[in-house]
Write a protein that holds these residues in place. Sequence first.
Motif, PDB file in Angstrom:
ATOM      1  N   UNK A   8       0.364  10.504 -11.441  1.00  0.00           N
ATOM      2  CA  UNK A   8       1.265  10.153 -10.344  1.00  0.00           C
ATOM      3  C   UNK A   8       1.215   8.647 -10.173  1.00  0.00           C
ATOM      4  N   UNK A   9       2.381   8.037 -10.131  1.00  0.00           N
ATOM      5  CA  UNK A   9       2.480   6.586  -9.985  1.00  0.00           C
ATOM      6  C   UNK A   9       3.074   6.277  -8.625  1.00  0.00           C
ATOM      7  N   UNK A  10       2.397   5.456  -7.852  1.00  0.00           N
ATOM      8  CA  UNK A  10       2.893   5.038  -6.541  1.00  0.00           C
ATOM      9  C   UNK A  10       3.474   3.641  -6.699  1.00  0.00           C
ATOM     10  N   UNK A  11       4.795   3.537  -6.587  1.00  0.00           N
ATOM     11  CA  UNK A  11       5.471   2.260  -6.744  1.00  0.00           C
ATOM     12  C   UNK A  11       6.368   2.247  -7.968  1.00  0.00           C
ATOM     13  N   UNK A  12       7.619   1.782  -7.782  1.00  0.00           N
ATOM     14  CA  UNK A  12       8.583   1.788  -8.888  1.00  0.00           C
ATOM     15  C   UNK A  12       8.973   0.379  -9.308  1.00  0.00           C
TER      16      UNK A  12
END
Length: 391
Positions: A8-12
């Motif tokens: 899961x990646x927080x921030x695009x």
Amino acid sequence: MSGRYDVAVVGSGIVGLGAAYAAARRGLRVVVLDRTAEPVGATVRNFGHLCFTPQSGQALTYSLAAREAWLRLARDARFWLRASGTHIVARHEDEQALLAAAAERPAVGFGDGAEIRLLDARETTSAVPVAPGDIVGGAVLPYDLQTDPRSAAAAIVRYLGSLGVEFRMRTAVGQVREGVVQTSRGDVAADTIVVAVNHDIDQLFPELAEADDVLRCSLDMMRVELPLSAPLSAPLLTGWSLIRYSGFATLPEAAAVRARLHAGRPDLAGIDLNQMYTQLPDGSIVVGDSHHRSVSPEPFQSETVADLLLAETEHLFGAPARVIERWQGVYASGRDEFLVAEPAPGVLVLTVTTGIGMTTGLGLTETVLAGRFDTTSTPLSSPLITAEGTR
């Protein structure tokens, strides 16, 4: 929200997209979470200048990996990227001496040729449409690249979606702990969580931000129409840039350049100028930029700063500029160039804490995630800060 993700990646922003790309390339199930509807931060508010050559230390290592990733992504995601190199104009003999000193450094592996090629005054004014009056020389950095950040970010998002990356936008993250991201739309479970929220790291992990002295750096930038005798074939740097990028600024010859510029133009030194330019595909030119660091920068932009940027632009090119757009950029600024931490098991915090996120972000994420998922990878050369300390 059902199911469990590998990553899961927080921030695009570009670091978050780079993490998603590195994970997806390894066949992992990936979700990206962001409170905005699309990338709107530093990733789209920059020059689009991928300035690999002027870096040093860990930033140079990440630049080598990032250059390969940018070339591959541009091909696969089909966005505009040009192997433009970078032009530098020297307007004083001490600037040319600094360029000459940098050119003597050993090559580090960007390509087969010279990584810095010196130019004399005639060659510089032939290559760059600047007013010739005070040009004494210059240089070309042939391995740097340029993109349009506004279109590149959107293209990368689309491409990652085609690889199976799931994007959950307009989803605020409130807390991150081992294995779980708590969001405004429910919990998300993942084996590995990458937190890539740039300057907002102080909202999720304030103790990390305080330990690394992370502040917000706000920039005044603009886009102008400028009647040039020829297009800018590459991003353009000046002496003010040379005393910013570590590959130049850490050399002994930089001291004379810095002292002269600051003594001669305290007004420009006062706004912490990086005088540089890039030309976008539509012909307009991005101009910048000033720098101001604080925990919460004021949103109000001084017209005095804009006047200084325009005056220096018109003097350099010998032509009047008409402003099309103005904006304020904001990025993380810390004690070091990177914050790489694991505050909880499986929770990786990756932040570029200076203004080279587009240049190094894809290399940072590839290096860190290769170290985590590739059994044959070599360990990171920069320390990883954990809950227990540095290792």
